[in-house]
Design a protein around this motif. Sequence first.
Motif: not given
Length: 366
Positions: A205-208, A213-217, A240-244, A310-312
Motif C-alpha cells: 500500500n505504501l509503494f502503490a 500513484l502520486p508519480i502517475g499524477a 500498475v499502482g492500482f493493482i498493487l 492521493l490526499f486521503l
Amino acid sequence: MARVLLVVVLAAVSVFLVPAVTASCDDELPAELAGNYSGMACSPVWNNFVLRYAQDGNNVLRVVLSAMYSSGWVGMGFSRDGLMVGSSAMVGWVGKTGIPHVKQFALNGKTPSLVVADRGFLISNNGDHTVVVKQAKIYLAFKINFPSPLKQQQVLFAFGSAIPVNDRLAEHQDKTSMNFDFTTGGSSSGSSFPEGLKRTHGALNLFAWGVLLPIGAIVARYCRGWDPLWFYLHAGIQFVGFILGLAGVVAGVSLYGKIKADVPAHRGLGIFVLVLGILQILAFFLRPNKDSKYRKYWNWYHHWVGRLVLFLAAINIVVGINAGRAGNSWKIGYGFNLAILLITIITLEVLVWTKWKNNSNRSTTY
C-alpha cells in the motif's frame, strides 16, 4: 522538467530498495561466552537476529540471541499460542551506567505496566544469564529448564530503542512471532501473529498509494508536452499502482481476518480510498471524446477526485504506520518519500506558473 521528474522517480523508489542488514552465523561468540555456550546449533531468525541453541539430556535449553545493538533492549519470548499476552520473555540490555542486565518478564498485557520483571513461567537460574556487547552487537545468553525436550515452540523476538529504567520496558520498536523447531532449526511465521502479512500489507500500500500513484499524477499534470507519451505513461503507472494497491488491500483484509485488529479509522479510510480508486478506473473507460460538451465536466471530476484519493491515501498511510506500530524506519522512509514528492510538485508548479506568466506577458505586449 523531464530531468526533475526522473530525479523524483529514482529518489522515491530508492527509499524502498535499501538492502537490509543480513544476519549470519559466521561470527564467533565473544570470549566471555565461548566456554559455556560453545558447540551450539545456529540459525538466522529475523532481521539481524541470530539464534544459537542447544539442549542437553536434562532438558536444559542453552540460548544465545545476538543482534545489532546501540542502545535499548532485545528480548526472546516463549509463548503457548504465538501471542504476546500470556507469554514469558528473557530480555537483555546495557544500562546507562554500562552495567549489563538480563531478566525474565511476564507479558501480562500490551502496556508497559503489565510487563512485569522477575515474573513468568520460565524455569531458570539467574546466575546462568549473561549479556555481552561486542562490536556493536549484543549477545543475550541464558539457560532454561523444560519438563521434556523442546521441539516445536512458538517464540517471540522484539527490540526497543529506549533503555529500561527501574526494570520498566518501553514499547518495542519492532517485533515478530514464529514457530521454531528446536530439533531441526526450521521456522515458520506464526499464523496467529502474522508479522509477514502485516509487512506485505504495509509495503504494497505504501509503494502503490504513496509512490506510484502520486508519480502517475505528476506525469499527467506536468508532462503534457510529451503528447501522447504522457497519456500512456500516466495510464500505465496508475494501472500498475492500482493493482498493487488492490493487492495490499487484499492482504489487509486477510490480516484483519487473522488478528481482528481494532483499527476502525484505518479500515474505514482504506475502504473509502479503494472505492474512489475504483471509480477513477471506471471513469477512464467512460471518458468522453475531446469534442464532447461533457468532456470538461469529466476532466474536473477526474482531476479533483484523483487529488482527493492521493490526499486521503497519504493520511491513511500515516494512520496505518501508527496503528501497526511499524517503527521509526517506516516513518522516516515514508516521510522522506513524501518530502521528495512535495518538493518536486512545488518546483514543477512554480515552473508551470512562471512559464504561463511569461507567455501572458508576451501576448499582452503584442
